[in-house]
Design an enzyme around this catalytic site. Structure first.
Site, PDB file in Angstrom:
ATOM      1  N   ILE A 150      44.627  60.357 -12.835  1.00  0.00           N
ATOM      2  CA  ILE A 150      43.929  59.248 -13.382  1.00  0.00           C
ATOM      3  C   ILE A 150      44.719  57.771 -13.214  1.00  0.00           C
ATOM      4  O   ILE A 150      46.062  57.970 -13.091  1.00  0.00           O
ATOM      5  CB  ILE A 150      43.771  59.638 -14.918  1.00  0.00           C
ATOM      6  N   ASP A 151      44.293  56.858 -13.573  1.00  0.00           N
ATOM      7  CA  ASP A 151      44.831  55.587 -13.394  1.00  0.00           C
ATOM      8  C   ASP A 151      46.047  55.371 -14.462  1.00  0.00           C
ATOM      9  O   ASP A 151      45.992  55.653 -15.548  1.00  0.00           O
ATOM     10  CB  ASP A 151      43.689  54.494 -13.409  1.00  0.00           C
ATOM     11  N   LYS A 152      46.735  54.435 -14.002  1.00  0.00           N
ATOM     12  CA  LYS A 152      48.081  54.115 -14.955  1.00  0.00           C
ATOM     13  C   LYS A 152      47.731  53.720 -16.201  1.00  0.00           C
ATOM     14  O   LYS A 152      48.379  54.225 -17.249  1.00  0.00           O
ATOM     15  CB  LYS A 152      49.008  52.900 -14.331  1.00  0.00           C
TER      16      LYS A 152
END
Length: 341
Positions: A150-152
């Site tokens: 998942i994104d930062k």
């Protein structure tokens, strides 16, 4: 050894890609621009001028046409950054762990995997530390480790495979779309339909290499993607939605919701950090700016994760509570909407 051979012997491969069978002739600078992250066409052209862009092991100019089956490489005069993953003592919130799998509740702001500008301090380094005494777990072995990302600036649940067998099983479940994943998102605008389905290929945006864009289903570019959404609450100028992934592409929810006119609240890369719905009054403008301060990242949380245990065959389902920043943001919109402010 002639001069050219000596020059080439000092070059190091940084990127390699084989053109697809259906690849139409395309300038190599444009081809690399499409496939390289964190780069510009101007930088690629300069690399070609310096003899760093190769096709089928020979240096080429920017206007060289790449054809189906060509091997395109970026060769630079310095070694690649050492990407060996070292254990780092970074706190982890473990939702579940056994001999085969590790489920982590990731906070927003933590990069998942080392990459350009983030070679240390990532979730992968933290997992390597957490499992440092497990002789069978090698963080540099692609047969174990993270199964998805998942994104930062997205918070929520991730699963790590501790054995090759678990990685194979979980990888197949993600590929076969038998896992269950849902996200909670606050998006701009009033989502009229109670529920809906967004289908559209996800591809890298040629105007911004750090952003993805949505193309029509069946497009030759990009990868097919499907997102299902359901309205949870409406706040007039924003809407709280649940998004369920049928596929898992890079920035899928962020790009898909933007494509239907509802970018995620505070998602700067996709236009959500602007006040795009609401009133022109100074009080409203100040209110939204305060909301941005409460949750200064895209309002997206990976709330649920479900999969079949790779060894026992038992269904495993996990739920993560909303983090403080999103809970505070939602409460603020809820109070304003229902007259509690």
């Amino acid at each position: 050894m002639n001069g050219i051979d000596e020059e080439e012997s000092l070059l190091y491969e940084h990127f390699r890609i084989v053109a697809d069978k259906g690849q139409e002739p395309m300038r190599v600078d444009k081809f690399l621009f499409v496939h390289l992250e964190h780069s510009s066409r101007n930088r690629i052209q300069k690399a070609a001028e310096a003899g760093f862009v190769h096709v089928n092991d020979r240096p080429v100019k920017s206007n060289h046409k790449v054809k189906a089956g060509d091997v395109v490489t970026l060769m630079l005069d310095r070694p690649r950054h050492d990407t060996t993953i070292e254990p780092e003592d970074i706190p982890l919130v473990v939702a579940y762990e056994d001999d085969d799998v590790l489920v982590i509740d990731k906070p927003a702001g933590l990069v998942v995997h080392p990459g350009v500008g983030n070679f240390h301090g990532t979730l992968v380094n933290a997992v390597a530390w957490h499992l440092r005494e497990l002789d069978s777990y090698d963080p540099n072995d692609p047969e174990v480790g993270l199964v998805h990302r998942i994104d930062k600036d997205t918070s929520g649940l991730l699963v790590v495979a501790k054995t090759p067998e678990a990685k194979t099983s979980l990888g197949k479940q993600f590929f076969d779309k038998t896992t269950h994943r849902s996200y909670v998102a606050l998006v701009w605008g009033n989502v009229v339909a109670d529920e809906g389905r967004i289908e559209g290929n996800i591809a890298r945006d040629p105007k911004d290499r750090l952003r993805m864009t949505t193309l029509p289903p069946g497009s030759e570019e990009g990868k097919p993607a499907v997102t299902h959404y359901r309205v949870m609450e409406r706040y007039g100028y924003t809407t709280l939605v649940e998004c369920r992934l049928e596929t898992g592409r890079t920035h899928q929810i962020r790009a898909h919701m933007r494509s239907i006119g509802h970018p995620l609240f505070a998602d700067e890369r996709y236009g959500g950090m602007e006040i795009i719905r609401g009133e022109r009054t100074s009080s409203y403008q100040a209110y939204v700016r305060n909301c941005f301060k409460i949750c200064p990242r895209q309002a997206l949380h990976a709330r649920t994760l479900g999969f079949v245990h790779p060894k026992t065959g038992r269904q495993m389902d996990f739920t993560s509570e909303l983090p403080d920043d999103m809970r505070g943001l939602i409460d603020k919109w809820r109070k304003r909407t229902f007259g509690l402010l």
